[in-house]
Design an enzyme around this catalytic site. Structure first.
Site, PDB file in Angstrom:
ATOM      1  CB  THR A 136      -1.382  -2.366  -8.426  1.00  0.00           C
ATOM      2  OG1 THR A 136      -1.869  -1.092  -8.809  1.00  0.00           O
ATOM      3  CG2 THR A 136      -0.433  -2.137  -7.245  1.00  0.00           C
ATOM      4  CG  ASP A 137      -1.773   1.039 -12.704  1.00  0.00           C
ATOM      5  OD1 ASP A 137      -2.227   0.911 -11.551  1.00  0.00           O
ATOM      6  OD2 ASP A 137      -2.399   1.630 -13.615  1.00  0.00           O
ATOM      7  CD  GLU A 138      -3.424   2.160  -7.174  1.00  0.00           C
ATOM      8  OE1 GLU A 138      -3.217   2.732  -6.099  1.00  0.00           O
ATOM      9  OE2 GLU A 138      -4.529   1.685  -7.496  1.00  0.00           O
ATOM     10  CE1 TYR A 161      -3.081  -2.441  -2.981  1.00  0.00           C
ATOM     11  CE2 TYR A 161      -3.142  -0.631  -4.561  1.00  0.00           C
ATOM     12  CZ  TYR A 161      -3.222  -1.987  -4.286  1.00  0.00           C
ATOM     13  OH  TYR A 161      -3.442  -2.883  -5.315  1.00  0.00           O
ATOM     14  CE  LYS A 165      -0.121  -5.715  -4.930  1.00  0.00           C
ATOM     15  NZ  LYS A 165      -0.583  -7.129  -4.718  1.00  0.00           N
TER      16      LYS A 165
HETATM   17  P1  NAD Z   1      -9.891  -7.744  -3.087  1.00  0.00           P
HETATM   18  O1  NAD Z   1      -9.658  -6.802  -1.954  1.00  0.00           O
HETATM   19  O2  NAD Z   1     -11.201  -7.762  -3.772  1.00  0.00           O
HETATM   20  O3  NAD Z   1      -9.585  -9.244  -2.624  1.00  0.00           O
HETATM   21  C1  NAD Z   1      -8.499  -9.595  -1.836  1.00  0.00           C
HETATM   22  C2  NAD Z   1      -8.699 -11.005  -1.330  1.00  0.00           C
HETATM   23  O4  NAD Z   1      -7.553 -11.378  -0.527  1.00  0.00           O
HETATM   24  C3  NAD Z   1      -9.920 -11.174  -0.438  1.00  0.00           C
HETATM   25  O5  NAD Z   1     -10.630 -12.341  -0.804  1.00  0.00           O
HETATM   26  C4  NAD Z   1      -9.347 -11.311   0.958  1.00  0.00           C
HETATM   27  O6  NAD Z   1     -10.146 -12.090   1.825  1.00  0.00           O
HETATM   28  C5  NAD Z   1      -8.013 -11.979   0.667  1.00  0.00           C
HETATM   29  N1  NAD Z   1      -7.007 -11.723   1.718  1.00  0.00           N
HETATM   30  C6  NAD Z   1      -6.676 -10.527   2.270  1.00  0.00           C
HETATM   31  N2  NAD Z   1      -5.724 -10.694   3.207  1.00  0.00           N
HETATM   32  C7  NAD Z   1      -5.425 -12.029   3.222  1.00  0.00           C
HETATM   33  C8  NAD Z   1      -4.501 -12.819   3.964  1.00  0.00           C
HETATM   34  N3  NAD Z   1      -3.696 -12.264   4.905  1.00  0.00           N
HETATM   35  N4  NAD Z   1      -4.436 -14.137   3.728  1.00  0.00           N
HETATM   36  C9  NAD Z   1      -5.266 -14.709   2.786  1.00  0.00           C
HETATM   37  N5  NAD Z   1      -6.163 -14.016   2.077  1.00  0.00           N
HETATM   38  C10 NAD Z   1      -6.231 -12.679   2.286  1.00  0.00           C
HETATM   39  O7  NAD Z   1      -8.721  -7.417  -4.122  1.00  0.00           O
HETATM   40  P2  NAD Z   1      -8.724  -7.438  -5.709  1.00  0.00           P
HETATM   41  O8  NAD Z   1      -9.193  -6.134  -6.202  1.00  0.00           O
HETATM   42  O9  NAD Z   1      -9.354  -8.682  -6.189  1.00  0.00           O
HETATM   43  O10 NAD Z   1      -7.149  -7.497  -5.989  1.00  0.00           O
HETATM   44  C11 NAD Z   1      -6.462  -8.740  -6.061  1.00  0.00           C
HETATM   45  C12 NAD Z   1      -4.991  -8.492  -6.334  1.00  0.00           C
HETATM   46  O11 NAD Z   1      -4.836  -7.772  -7.553  1.00  0.00           O
HETATM   47  C13 NAD Z   1      -4.299  -7.654  -5.260  1.00  0.00           C
HETATM   48  O12 NAD Z   1      -3.013  -8.164  -5.068  1.00  0.00           O
HETATM   49  C14 NAD Z   1      -4.248  -6.257  -5.869  1.00  0.00           C
HETATM   50  O13 NAD Z   1      -3.143  -5.541  -5.369  1.00  0.00           O
HETATM   51  C15 NAD Z   1      -4.090  -6.584  -7.332  1.00  0.00           C
HETATM   52  N6  NAD Z   1      -4.615  -5.565  -8.263  1.00  0.00           N
HETATM   53  C16 NAD Z   1      -5.890  -5.097  -8.124  1.00  0.00           C
HETATM   54  C17 NAD Z   1      -6.387  -4.169  -9.046  1.00  0.00           C
HETATM   55  C18 NAD Z   1      -7.801  -3.654  -8.959  1.00  0.00           C
HETATM   56  O14 NAD Z   1      -8.168  -2.758  -9.716  1.00  0.00           O
HETATM   57  N7  NAD Z   1      -8.657  -4.184  -8.092  1.00  0.00           N
HETATM   58  C19 NAD Z   1      -5.569  -3.721 -10.084  1.00  0.00           C
HETATM   59  C20 NAD Z   1      -4.269  -4.236 -10.188  1.00  0.00           C
HETATM   60  C21 NAD Z   1      -3.814  -5.160  -9.287  1.00  0.00           C
HETATM   61  P1  TYD Z   2     -10.519   3.451  -6.403  1.00  0.00           P
HETATM   62  O1  TYD Z   2     -11.636   2.684  -7.029  1.00  0.00           O
HETATM   63  O2  TYD Z   2     -10.425   3.503  -4.919  1.00  0.00           O
HETATM   64  O3  TYD Z   2      -9.169   2.903  -7.051  1.00  0.00           O
HETATM   65  P2  TYD Z   2      -7.641   3.494  -6.955  1.00  0.00           P
HETATM   66  O4  TYD Z   2      -7.593   4.538  -5.920  1.00  0.00           O
HETATM   67  O5  TYD Z   2      -6.876   2.284  -6.569  1.00  0.00           O
HETATM   68  O6  TYD Z   2      -7.341   3.998  -8.332  1.00  0.00           O
HETATM   69  O7  TYD Z   2     -10.606   4.943  -6.923  1.00  0.00           O
HETATM   70  C1  TYD Z   2     -10.592   5.245  -8.302  1.00  0.00           C
HETATM   71  C2  TYD Z   2     -10.561   6.754  -8.452  1.00  0.00           C
HETATM   72  O8  TYD Z   2     -11.801   7.294  -7.965  1.00  0.00           O
HETATM   73  C3  TYD Z   2      -9.484   7.423  -7.621  1.00  0.00           C
HETATM   74  O9  TYD Z   2      -8.977   8.538  -8.356  1.00  0.00           O
HETATM   75  C4  TYD Z   2     -10.220   7.912  -6.382  1.00  0.00           C
HETATM   76  C5  TYD Z   2     -11.601   8.226  -6.905  1.00  0.00           C
HETATM   77  N1  TYD Z   2     -12.719   8.024  -5.953  1.00  0.00           N
HETATM   78  C6  TYD Z   2     -13.675   9.032  -5.781  1.00  0.00           C
HETATM   79  O10 TYD Z   2     -13.604  10.120  -6.392  1.00  0.00           O
HETATM   80  N2  TYD Z   2     -14.713   8.792  -4.920  1.00  0.00           N
HETATM   81  C7  TYD Z   2     -14.835   7.626  -4.222  1.00  0.00           C
HETATM   82  O11 TYD Z   2     -15.790   7.471  -3.414  1.00  0.00           O
HETATM   83  C8  TYD Z   2     -13.842   6.602  -4.418  1.00  0.00           C
HETATM   84  C9  TYD Z   2     -13.926   5.303  -3.665  1.00  0.00           C
HETATM   85  C10 TYD Z   2     -12.811   6.845  -5.303  1.00  0.00           C
END
Ligand code: NAD
Ligand code: TYD
Length: 355
Positions: A136-138, A161, A165
Site C-alpha cells: 500500500t501507499d500508506e 496497519y 505493511k
Molecule cells: P481485504 O481485507 O478485502 O481481503 C483480505 C483477504 O485476506 C481476505 O479474503 C481474508 O480472508 C484474507 N486473509 C486475512 N488474513 C489471512 C491469513 N492469515 N491467511 C490467509 N488469508 C488471510 O483486503 P483488500 O482490500 O482486498 O487488500 C488486499 C491487499 O492489498 C492487502 O495486502 C492490502 O494491504 C493491499 N492494498 C489494499 C488497498 C485497498 O485500498 N484496499 C490499497 C493498496 C494495497
Molecule cells: P478507509 O476507507 O478506511 O481507507 P484508509 O484509511 O486506508 O485510507 O478510509 C478512507 C478515508 O475516509 C480516511 O481518510 C478515513 C475516512 N473515513 C471516514 O471519514 N469515515 C469512515 O467511516 C471511514 C471508514 C473512513
C-alpha cells in the site's frame, strides 16, 4: 490424465476485495495457468465474490492461514508453485488501531512464512519463479498539500496497519537482497469498486445511504485519498507480475484525489438521483465524528514509473467508476446484507471448519 499447466500460481487472500478481482482476471485470461487461492476466510474473505469462477478447471480454493507453515509446504509441494501473488492481509486501519497484534500476525509473520516457503522450494532459481508482494501507499506516511509519493519516498508508516505493511515490505526486500529470492513489490493507493467490505469509506457510505443511516465523516472531512478503480489495480498487477523487473518496486495510483467530505457529498448526490430521493436528502445524514487517532492527512501517488516502464494506464475515469460501483452495490443488496449480518461466516465454519 491430469492437465499440465504452464505456471502454478499461489494467490493469497483471493476471497477478499482486491484478490477476487485479481483472481477473476487471471483465471479467465490465462487458462494455461493453474491458480490456487489460499484464504483464511476471515470476516473480510467471501467466497460469494468468486461464484463465477469457482468451477473453472484452472482454479482451486484452499481454506487456510498463511501463517501455517506445514500447509504452505504442502501447497508448494503438491502444486509445484512457481509464482506467488501475495494479497492476504488484515487491511483496515481502524481495526489496526483497536488490535494491532492481528496485523503483526498475518501481515508480518504470515509474509515471512510465505517468504521462507518460497526460499525453501526455489533454491537459487531466479528465472522461473516470482514472489510478488502487494502493498500500500500508506507505508510512505502522510503527505502535505502538494507533493506525491514516488518509489524513492522514505518509509514513514504512521498507523499499526501501515507499520505492519511496511515491515512486510522490508522483509520482502531483505529476502531478495540476502537470499536472492526473486521478488517484486507494488504499492497502490486506495481502491474502490464492487465487493469491498462495507467498513471502508466508499461502501460504508453507500450502504448507510441505502439504509438512511448516519454518514460518519472523521474530523472535518479534510483528509485526501487518491482513489483507483479495483479492476485497474488488477490490470496493473497482471503487468507487474509478467513484466516487472525483479527486485523493483512500482507505485500504482489513480491521479484522482478527493477530500473525504467532497467524495461523501458526491455519493449522496448520485444516490439521491438513483433512489429518486429529494436532492440533498442524503447530505442531511452527514455527521462529523471524532477523528481517527493519528489520521494521515493526504495520500497521492506518482505512478509515472509503471506508466513509462510497463505501459500501464488507469482506464476508468472516476465519474464512471463511482457510478458503476454504486450501481453494483444497489444491484447486490443481498451481498451487502449477508456480509453485514455475517451469515456467510457461519456457513464457512460448517463447510470448511478451521485450519
Ligand atoms: P481485504 O481485507 O478485502 O481481503 C483480505 C483477504 O485476506 C481476505 O479474503 C481474508 O480472508 C484474507 N486473509 C486475512 N488474513 C489471512 C491469513 N492469515 N491467511 C490467509 N488469508 C488471510 O483486503 P483488500 O482490500 O482486498 O487488500 C488486499 C491487499 O492489498 C492487502 O495486502 C492490502 O494491504 C493491499 N492494498 C489494499 C488497498 C485497498 O485500498 N484496499 C490499497 C493498496 C494495497
Ligand atoms: P478507509 O476507507 O478506511 O481507507 P484508509 O484509511 O486506508 O485510507 O478510509 C478512507 C478515508 O475516509 C480516511 O481518510 C478515513 C475516512 N473515513 C471516514 O471519514 N469515515 C469512515 O467511516 C471511514 C471508514 C473512513
Amino acid at each position: 490424465m491430469k492437465k499440465q499447466f504452464n505456471k502454478n500460481i499461489l494467490v493469497t487472500g483471493g476471497a477478499g476485495f482486491i484478490g477476487s478481482h485479481v483472481l477473476r482476471l487471471f483465471v479467465n485470461k490465462y487458462p494455461d495457468y493453474q491458480i490456487i487461492n489460499l484464504d483464511k476466510l476471515t470476516y473480510a474473505g467471501n467466497l460469494e465474490n468468486l461464484k463465477d469462477i469457482e468451477n473453472k478447471e484452472n482454479y482451486h480454493f484452499i481454506k487456510g492461514d498463511i501463517c501455517n507453515q506445514d500447509l504452505l509446504n504442502e501447497i508448494f509441494e503438491n502444486h509445484h508453485i512457481n509464482g506467488v501473488i501475495h494479497l492476504a492481509a488484515e487491511s483496515h486501519v481502524d481495526r489496526s488501531i483497536e488490535d494491532p497484534s492481528a496485523f503483526v500476525e498475518t501481515n508480518v509473520f504470515g509474509t515471512i512464512s510465505l517468504l521462507n516457503t518460497a526460499k525453501k522450494y526455489w533454491p537459487g532459481n531466479t528465472k522461473d519463479n516470482l514472489f510478488y508482494h502487494i502493498s500500500t501507499d500508506e507505508v510512505y506516511g502522510a503527505l502535505g498539500k502538494t507533493d506525491l509519493f514516488t518509489e524513492k519516498t522514505a518509509y514513514d508508516p504512521k498507523s499499526p496497519y501501515s507499520a505492519s505493511k511496511a515491515s512486510s515490505d522490508h522483509f520482502v526486500r531483505a529476502y531478495h537482497n540476502t537470499y536472492e529470492l526473486p521478488t517484486v513489490i507494488s504499492n497502490c493507493s486506495n481502491n474502490y469498486g464492487p465487493n469491498q467490505f462495507p467498513e471502508k469509506l466508499i461502501p460504508l457510505i453507500i450502504n448507510n445511504i441505502r439504509q438512511k443511516k448516519l454518514l460518519p465523516v472523521y474530523g472535518k472531512g479534510e483528509n485526501v485519498r487518491d482513489w483507483l478503480y479495483v479492476e485497474d489495480h488488477a490490470k496493473a498487477i497482471d503487468l507487474v507480475f509478467h513484466k516487472g523487473k525483479i527486485g523493483e518496486t512500482y507505485n500504482i495510483g489513480g491521479s484522482n484525489e478527493w477530500k473525504n467530505i467532497d467524495l461523501v457529498k458526491l455519493i449522496c448526490r448520485i444516490m439521491d438521483k438513483k433512489l429518486k430521493r429529494q436532492s440533498d436528502e442524503s447530505k442531511q445524514l452527514i455527521t462529523f465524528v471524532s477523528d481517527r487517532p493519528g489520521h494521515d492527512l493526504r495520500y497521492a501517488i506518482d505512478a509515472s514509473k509503471i506508466i513509462n516502464e510497463l505501459g500501464w494506464e488507469p482506464g476508468l475515469q472516476f465519474k464512471k467508476g463511482i457510478d458503476k460501483t454504486i450501481n453494483w452495490y444497489l444491484n447486490n443488496q443481498q451481498w451487502l446484507d449477508n456480509v453485514v449480518n455475517k451469515s456467510y461466516l457461519k456457513y464457512y465454519d460448517k463447510m470448511y471448519g478451521s485450519r
